[in-house]
Design a protein around this motif. Structure first.
Motif, PDB file in Angstrom:
ATOM      1  N   SER A  88       0.815  -1.219   0.000  1.00 46.69           N
ATOM      2  CA  SER A  88       0.000   0.000   0.000  1.00 46.69           C
ATOM      3  C   SER A  88       0.848   1.267   0.000  1.00 46.69           C
ATOM      4  O   SER A  88       0.363   2.338  -0.361  1.00 46.69           O
ATOM      5  CB  SER A  88      -0.923   0.017   1.219  1.00 46.69           C
ATOM      6  OG  SER A  88      -0.162  -0.042   2.426  1.00 46.69           O
ATOM      7  N   SER A  89       2.118   1.152   0.405  1.00 48.64           N
ATOM      8  CA  SER A  89       2.963   2.347   0.512  1.00 48.64           C
ATOM      9  C   SER A  89       4.404   1.988   0.201  1.00 48.64           C
ATOM     10  O   SER A  89       4.921   0.984   0.702  1.00 48.64           O
ATOM     11  CB  SER A  89       2.856   2.946   1.926  1.00 48.64           C
ATOM     12  OG  SER A  89       3.795   3.985   2.106  1.00 48.64           O
ATOM     13  N   LEU A  90       5.042   2.799  -0.646  1.00 48.06           N
ATOM     14  CA  LEU A  90       6.471   2.666  -0.933  1.00 48.06           C
ATOM     15  C   LEU A  90       7.098   4.038  -0.739  1.00 48.06           C
ATOM     16  O   LEU A  90       6.825   4.968  -1.509  1.00 48.06           O
ATOM     17  CB  LEU A  90       6.708   2.166  -2.352  1.00 48.06           C
ATOM     18  CG  LEU A  90       8.172   2.054  -2.804  1.00 48.06           C
ATOM     19  CD1 LEU A  90       8.943   1.092  -1.905  1.00 48.06           C
ATOM     20  CD2 LEU A  90       8.275   1.629  -4.253  1.00 48.06           C
ATOM     21  N   ILE A  91       7.905   4.180   0.312  1.00 46.14           N
ATOM     22  CA  ILE A  91       8.514   5.470   0.649  1.00 46.14           C
ATOM     23  C   ILE A  91      10.023   5.289   0.716  1.00 46.14           C
ATOM     24  O   ILE A  91      10.548   4.629   1.622  1.00 46.14           O
ATOM     25  CB  ILE A  91       7.976   6.011   1.995  1.00 46.14           C
ATOM     26  CG1 ILE A  91       6.456   6.190   1.917  1.00 46.14           C
ATOM     27  CG2 ILE A  91       8.665   7.320   2.341  1.00 46.14           C
ATOM     28  CD1 ILE A  91       5.837   6.675   3.215  1.00 46.14           C
ATOM     29  N   LEU A  92      10.726   5.858  -0.261  1.00 48.32           N
ATOM     30  CA  LEU A  92      12.186   5.789  -0.334  1.00 48.32           C
ATOM     31  C   LEU A  92      12.719   7.213  -0.339  1.00 48.32           C
ATOM     32  O   LEU A  92      12.556   7.945  -1.318  1.00 48.32           O
ATOM     33  CB  LEU A  92      12.627   5.048  -1.601  1.00 48.32           C
ATOM     34  CG  LEU A  92      12.078   3.621  -1.772  1.00 48.32           C
ATOM     35  CD1 LEU A  92      12.493   3.057  -3.125  1.00 48.32           C
ATOM     36  CD2 LEU A  92      12.539   2.720  -0.641  1.00 48.32           C
ATOM     37  N   VAL A 121       6.529   7.427  -2.841  1.00 44.18           N
ATOM     38  CA  VAL A 121       7.500   8.493  -2.595  1.00 44.18           C
ATOM     39  C   VAL A 121       8.897   7.980  -2.950  1.00 44.18           C
ATOM     40  O   VAL A 121       9.373   7.013  -2.348  1.00 44.18           O
ATOM     41  CB  VAL A 121       7.483   8.953  -1.122  1.00 44.18           C
ATOM     42  CG1 VAL A 121       8.562  10.015  -0.886  1.00 44.18           C
ATOM     43  CG2 VAL A 121       6.114   9.497  -0.744  1.00 44.18           C
ATOM     44  N   VAL A 122       9.531   8.607  -3.938  1.00 37.66           N
ATOM     45  CA  VAL A 122      10.941   8.362  -4.247  1.00 37.66           C
ATOM     46  C   VAL A 122      11.582   9.743  -4.278  1.00 37.66           C
ATOM     47  O   VAL A 122      11.495  10.475  -5.264  1.00 37.66           O
ATOM     48  CB  VAL A 122      11.134   7.632  -5.585  1.00 37.66           C
ATOM     49  CG1 VAL A 122      12.619   7.390  -5.845  1.00 37.66           C
ATOM     50  CG2 VAL A 122      10.374   6.308  -5.594  1.00 37.66           C
ATOM     51  N   SER A 123      12.227  10.118  -3.187  1.00 38.57           N
ATOM     52  CA  SER A 123      12.607  11.516  -2.973  1.00 38.57           C
ATOM     53  C   SER A 123      14.083  11.661  -2.624  1.00 38.57           C
ATOM     54  O   SER A 123      14.609  10.896  -1.814  1.00 38.57           O
ATOM     55  CB  SER A 123      11.751  12.106  -1.840  1.00 38.57           C
ATOM     56  OG  SER A 123      12.162  13.415  -1.508  1.00 38.57           O
ATOM     57  N   ARG A 138      -2.295   3.771 -14.028  1.00 39.72           N
ATOM     58  CA  ARG A 138      -3.108   2.614 -13.657  1.00 39.72           C
ATOM     59  C   ARG A 138      -3.312   2.502 -12.147  1.00 39.72           C
ATOM     60  O   ARG A 138      -4.134   1.718 -11.687  1.00 39.72           O
ATOM     61  CB  ARG A 138      -2.449   1.333 -14.177  1.00 39.72           C
ATOM     62  CG  ARG A 138      -2.518   1.196 -15.675  1.00 39.72           C
ATOM     63  CD  ARG A 138      -1.552   0.176 -16.234  1.00 39.72           C
ATOM     64  NE  ARG A 138      -1.314  -0.977 -15.369  1.00 39.72           N
ATOM     65  CZ  ARG A 138      -0.348  -1.871 -15.564  1.00 39.72           C
ATOM     66  NH1 ARG A 138       0.475  -1.719 -16.590  1.00 39.72           N
ATOM     67  NH2 ARG A 138      -0.191  -2.890 -14.736  1.00 39.72           N
ATOM     68  N   LEU A 139      -2.556   3.271 -11.365  1.00 39.87           N
ATOM     69  CA  LEU A 139      -2.639   3.175  -9.897  1.00 39.87           C
ATOM     70  C   LEU A 139      -3.822   4.009  -9.407  1.00 39.87           C
ATOM     71  O   LEU A 139      -3.665   5.100  -8.855  1.00 39.87           O
ATOM     72  CB  LEU A 139      -1.329   3.642  -9.274  1.00 39.87           C
ATOM     73  CG  LEU A 139      -0.094   2.818  -9.662  1.00 39.87           C
ATOM     74  CD1 LEU A 139       1.182   3.473  -9.129  1.00 39.87           C
ATOM     75  CD2 LEU A 139      -0.214   1.393  -9.134  1.00 39.87           C
ATOM     76  N   SER A 140      -5.013   3.478  -9.586  1.00 35.44           N
ATOM     77  CA  SER A 140      -6.241   4.254  -9.368  1.00 35.44           C
ATOM     78  C   SER A 140      -6.434   4.684  -7.914  1.00 35.44           C
ATOM     79  O   SER A 140      -7.144   5.644  -7.640  1.00 35.44           O
ATOM     80  CB  SER A 140      -7.457   3.441  -9.825  1.00 35.44           C
ATOM     81  OG  SER A 140      -7.512   2.197  -9.133  1.00 35.44           O
ATOM     82  N   GLY A 141      -5.822   3.957  -6.969  1.00 40.30           N
ATOM     83  CA  GLY A 141      -5.991   4.311  -5.560  1.00 40.30           C
ATOM     84  C   GLY A 141      -4.929   5.244  -5.027  1.00 40.30           C
ATOM     85  O   GLY A 141      -4.925   5.563  -3.827  1.00 40.30           O
ATOM     86  N   LEU A 142      -4.019   5.727  -5.873  1.00 40.42           N
ATOM     87  CA  LEU A 142      -2.892   6.541  -5.415  1.00 40.42           C
ATOM     88  C   LEU A 142      -3.379   7.892  -4.898  1.00 40.42           C
ATOM     89  O   LEU A 142      -4.089   8.625  -5.590  1.00 40.42           O
ATOM     90  CB  LEU A 142      -1.906   6.743  -6.571  1.00 40.42           C
ATOM     91  CG  LEU A 142      -0.454   7.060  -6.216  1.00 40.42           C
ATOM     92  CD1 LEU A 142       0.170   5.916  -5.426  1.00 40.42           C
ATOM     93  CD2 LEU A 142       0.359   7.336  -7.473  1.00 40.42           C
ATOM     94  N   SER A 143      -2.974   8.229  -3.679  1.00 40.71           N
ATOM     95  CA  SER A 143      -3.333   9.526  -3.103  1.00 40.71           C
ATOM     96  C   SER A 143      -2.130  10.468  -3.011  1.00 40.71           C
ATOM     97  O   SER A 143      -2.306  11.685  -2.974  1.00 40.71           O
ATOM     98  CB  SER A 143      -3.949   9.348  -1.709  1.00 40.71           C
ATOM     99  OG  SER A 143      -3.000   8.791  -0.802  1.00 40.71           O
ATOM    100  N   GLN A 144      -0.914   9.900  -2.958  1.00 41.17           N
ATOM    101  CA  GLN A 144       0.298  10.726  -2.880  1.00 41.17           C
ATOM    102  C   GLN A 144       1.327  10.203  -3.883  1.00 41.17           C
ATOM    103  O   GLN A 144       1.709   9.035  -3.809  1.00 41.17           O
ATOM    104  CB  GLN A 144       0.894  10.700  -1.478  1.00 41.17           C
ATOM    105  CG  GLN A 144       0.005  11.304  -0.404  1.00 41.17           C
ATOM    106  CD  GLN A 144       0.699  11.340   0.946  1.00 41.17           C
ATOM    107  OE1 GLN A 144       1.816  11.811   1.072  1.00 41.17           O
ATOM    108  NE2 GLN A 144       0.024  10.834   1.973  1.00 41.17           N
ATOM    109  N   LEU A 145       1.770  11.077  -4.783  1.00 43.74           N
ATOM    110  CA  LEU A 145       2.838  10.755  -5.725  1.00 43.74           C
ATOM    111  C   LEU A 145       3.916  11.819  -5.577  1.00 43.74           C
ATOM    112  O   LEU A 145       3.742  12.969  -5.978  1.00 43.74           O
ATOM    113  CB  LEU A 145       2.316  10.729  -7.157  1.00 43.74           C
ATOM    114  CG  LEU A 145       3.361  10.442  -8.253  1.00 43.74           C
ATOM    115  CD1 LEU A 145       4.049   9.105  -8.015  1.00 43.74           C
ATOM    116  CD2 LEU A 145       2.727  10.482  -9.634  1.00 43.74           C
TER     117      LEU A 145
END
Length: 600
Positions: A88-92, A121-123, A138-145
Motif C-alpha cells: 500500500s505504501s512505498l517510501i524511499l 514516494v521516491v525523494s 493505472r494506480l487508481s488508488g494513489l493519493s500521494q505521488l
C-alpha cells in the motif's frame, strides 16, 4: 448405569472431543490463511524486485534489506495492507543534506503493477533518471505521488490526470521539460501541486486551476513558464494558502483574480517580467504574511494600502522600478513586519526611514536606495540579524553602528564610501557574513581575520580597499570560513601554510596585492576549494603538484607573478585557458608550450 448407556456416553464424549478437535483445526486453518495473506503478495514482491533491478547503485543502503519473501515486514520503505498482503505504501527517501546518499538508475514501469498502492514516494535520490513511467496512471488508488529531487527527464505524463484520488503531486527538482498537460486539471481532489525546479515551459493551461477548489499549496517556481500569470477562475479557492510562481518568464500585470484569494498567506511572483503597478487591492489579502515581488519591472509608488496587512511579516519588493516617496502610513501599519527588502529600485531615500530604524526588525535590506551620510543607528537592535546597505553613498559612523548591533549575523556594506580603520571596529561575536568590499578601509587584516572571527565567520569580503599587513596565521579551530576575498589591497608577506586549516574554504582570492614567497603545498589539502586567484602579486617558485588533489577546483588564476616550472599535468590545471598562467617567469607545460628538461 447400564453397559449400553455407558457406551453411549463414551461415544458422545468422543464425538465432543472430535468436534473440538475439528474446531481447533478449523481455527488454526483460518489463522494460517490470515497469516499467509499477511505475507507479501508474490506479484507485488516481483514488481518491487523489478524496481530494485533497475537501480544500478544504491548508496542509501535501503535496498540491502530487500531480500527474503516477506516484503511486508522486512523490506525498508515498504508497507502492506494487513489483511491482503498487498503493498500500500512505498517510501524511499535519501538522507537530507548528504551528497553521498543517492540511488542511480531509472523508475521501473513495474511500479504500476502495485495495484493497491496508495502512497509512492521516491525523494532526494539525485541520480534516478529517465522518464516518469506512463503506466503509473493505472494506480487508481494513489493519493500521494512524490518524485522530487531526482534527475527525472522527459515530460509530465498526461495520464497522471486520471488519478482521481490524488491529493499530493510533487515532481519538484527534476529535469522535466515540455508543457503542463491540461489533463492535470481533472485532479479535483488535489491539495498540493509542486512542479518547481524543472525546465517546464509554455503557458499554464486554463483548465489547471479552474477546477481545483480544494487546492492548498501550489508551487510552479524555477521553470520557464511564459505568458500571463494564470487566472484563478471558477473559485472560490477558500483553502489556498501558498502560491509560488517565482523565477519564470511571466509577463503582464498582477491579475485581479489573485487579489481575491482571501485565505492566501504566502504569495511569491518574484523574478519574472511583470510590469505595471502594485495594485491597491493588495490590502484585500487579509491573511497575507509573506509577499515576494522582487526582480520584476513593477513601477509607480508603493501603495499605502500595504500598511493595512496586519499579518505581513515578510515584504520583498527589491529589484523593480518603484519610485518614492514611501507612504507615511507604513510607519503606523504592518504591525507584524520582521523582514523588509526595498533594494535596487528608483527610491531616493537619503537616509534610512525613522519607522525602520525605530522598529523591532530581523532583516533590513536597503541596497541601492541612494542613502548618504552616516550609517544608521537602530533603536531596537536586539533582534536585528541582517543589514544590507550596499551600493549607497554612506561615509562614516561605522564604530557606533557595529557597537550597537551585537546580535548581527550578516552585514553587507559593499560599494559605499566608508572610511575607517578596521582595527578600531568591534565586530559582533557571532558575525557570519562580513561584506565590506569597495570602500576606503585601512588597518591591519589581522583585525578581521583572526582566531575569534575564524570560528564564526563564513564569508569575509574586504576586497578593493586599502588594508595592509600580512595574512595572519590560522589556528586549527578556525573551521567555518568558506569565502576569503582580500583582493585589491596592500597585503604583503607570504601566504601562510596554516591557510590549509580552513577545511571548509571554497573560495580564496588574494589577487592584486603585494604578496611574495611561494605557494604552500599544504593548500592542496583544501578539499572543498572551487575558486583560487593569486594573480598580480610577486609570488615565486612552482605551482605545487599537490594541487592535483583539488578535485572541485573550477577556476584558477596564477597570472602576472614570478612563477616558474611545469604546470601540474592533470585535471583541472591542463584544461584552464593559457591566460590563467600568462606573464610569469617561466611556467610551461599544457596548456602552455612544453617544458625544457631543466624546468620539469
Amino acid at each position: 448405569m447400564t453397559e449400553t448407556h455407558f457406551r453411549t456416553m463414551q461415544v458422545l464424549k468422543w464425538v465432543a472431543l472430535l468436534l473440538a478437535l475439528l474446531a481447533a483445526i478449523g481455527s488454526l486453518d483460518t489463522q494460517t490463511r490470515v497469516q499467509a495473506a499477511a505475507l507479501c503478495s508474490g506479484k507485488d514482491r516481483a514488481s518491487l524486485l523489478s524496481f530494485k533491478a533497475a537501480i544500478l547503485r544504491d548508496t542509501t543502503g535501503t535496498l540491502l534489506s530487500w531480500t527474503g519473501r516477506d516484503c511486508c515486514s522486512d523490506w525498508e520503505g515498504v508497507t502492506c495492507q494487513p489483511s491482503t498482503g498487498r503493498v500500500s505504501s512505498l517510501i524511499l527517501q535519501a538522507r537530507a543534506e548528504d551528497d553521498e546518499s543517492f540511488m542511480k538508475g531509472i523508475l521501473s514501469p513495474s511500479l504500476a503493477n502495485l495495484q493497491s498502492l496508495e502512497v509512492l514516494v521516491v525523494s532526494g535520490m539525485k541520480r534516478i533518471g529517465g522518464p516518469i513511467p506512463d503506466n503509473l496512471s493505472r494506480l487508481s488508488g494513489l493519493s500521494q505521488l512524490v518524485l522530487e529531487f531526482n534527475s527525472l527527464d522527459g515530460t509530465v505524463p498526461p495520464g497522471l490526470g486520471h488519478l482521481a484520488s490524488l491529493q499530493t503531486l510533487s515532481l519538484n527538482g527534476n529535469r522535466l521539460t515540455g508543457q503542463i498537460p491540461p489533463s492535470l486539471g481533472n485532479l479535483k481532489s488535489l491539495l498540493q501541486l509542486n512542479l518547481a525546479r524543472n525546465s517546464l515551459s509554455g503557458q499554464i493551461p486554463a483548465t489547471l486551476l479552474s477546477s481545483m477548489q480544494r487546492m492548498q499549496f501550489l508551487d510552479l517556481s524555477f521553470n520557464l513558464f511564459s505568458g500571463s500569470v494564470p487566472e484563478f477562475s471558477g473559485g472560490p479557492f477558500g483553502n489556498l494558502t501558498n502560491v509560488d510562481f517565482s523565477n519564470n518568464q511571466f509577463s503582464g500585470q498582477i491579475p485581479n483574480s489573485i487579489l481575491s484569494l482571501s485565505s492566501i498567506s504566502s504569495l511569491s511572483l518574484g523574478d519574472n517580467r511583470l510590469s505595471g503597478g502594485i495594485p491597491d487591492r493588495i490590502s484585500s489579502l487579509k491573511s497575507l504574511s509573506q509577499l515576494q515581488l522582487s526582480g520584476n519591472r513593477l513601477s509607480g509608488q508603493i501603495p499605502a494600502s500595504i500598511s493595512m496587512l496586519q499579518n505581513l511579516w515578510y515584504l520583498n519588493l527589491s529589484r523593480n522600478e518603484l519610485s518614492g516617496p514611501l507612504p507615511m502610513s507604513l510607519g503606523q501599519g504592518i504591525p507584524s513586519l520582521s523582514t523588509i527588502d526595498l533594494s535596487h529600485n528608483n527610491l531616493s531615500l537619503g537616509s534610512v526611514p525613522e519607522w525602520i530604524r525605530n522598529r523591532e526588525l530581523y532583516d533590513v535590506r536597503l541596497a541601492g536606495c541612494s542613502l548618504s551620510g552616516r550609517l544608521p543607528i537602530f533603536t531596537k537592535p536586539d533582534s536585528l540579524a541582517t543589514v544590507d546597505l550596499s551600493e549607497n553613498s554612506l561615509t562614516d559612523g561605522a564604530s557606533s553602528f557595529f557597537a550597537n548591533l551585537a546580535s548581527l549575523s550578516e552585514v553587507r556594506l559593499r560599494n559605499n564610501q566608508l572610511n575607517f580603520d578596521v582595527s578600531k571596529i568591534p565586530l559582533p561575536y557571532n558575525l557570519r557574513i562580513l561584506d565590506l568590499r569597495s570602500n576606503r578601509l585601512v588597518g591591519q587584516l589581522s583585525a578581521i581575520l583572526n582566531n575569534r572571527t575564524g570560528s564564526s565567520l563564513e564569508i569575509i569580503d574586504v576586497s578593493s580597499n586599502q588594508l595592509s599587513g600580512r595574512i595572519p596565521e590560522i589556528s586549527r579551530g578556525a573551521t567555518s570560513l568558506k569565502v576569503l576575498n582580500i583582493a585589491g589591497n596592500r597585503i604583503s608577506g607570504k601566504i601562510p601554510s596554516s591557510i590549509s586549516n580552513l577545511g571548509k574554504l571554497q573560495r580564496l582570492d588574494v589577487s592584486r596585492n603585494r604578496i611574495s614567497g611561494t605557494i604552500p603545498p599544504s593548500l592542496g589539502g583544501l578539499a572543498n576549494l572551487q575558486w583560487l586567484d593569486v594573480s598580480l602579486n610577486a609570488i615565486s617558485g612552482r605551482i605545487p603538484a599537490s594541487f592535483l588533489g583539488l578535485a572541485h577546483l573550477q577556476h584558477a588564476n596564477f597570472r602576472a607573478n614570478r612563477l616558474c616550472g611545469q604546470i601540474p599535468q592533470g585535471r583541472p590545471f591542463n584544461i584552464f585557458r593559457p591566460v590563467a598562467y600568462a606573464h610569469n617567469l617561466c611556467l610551461c607545460g599544457k596548456p602552455l608550450p612544453p617544458c625544457p628538461r631543466s624546468h620539469r
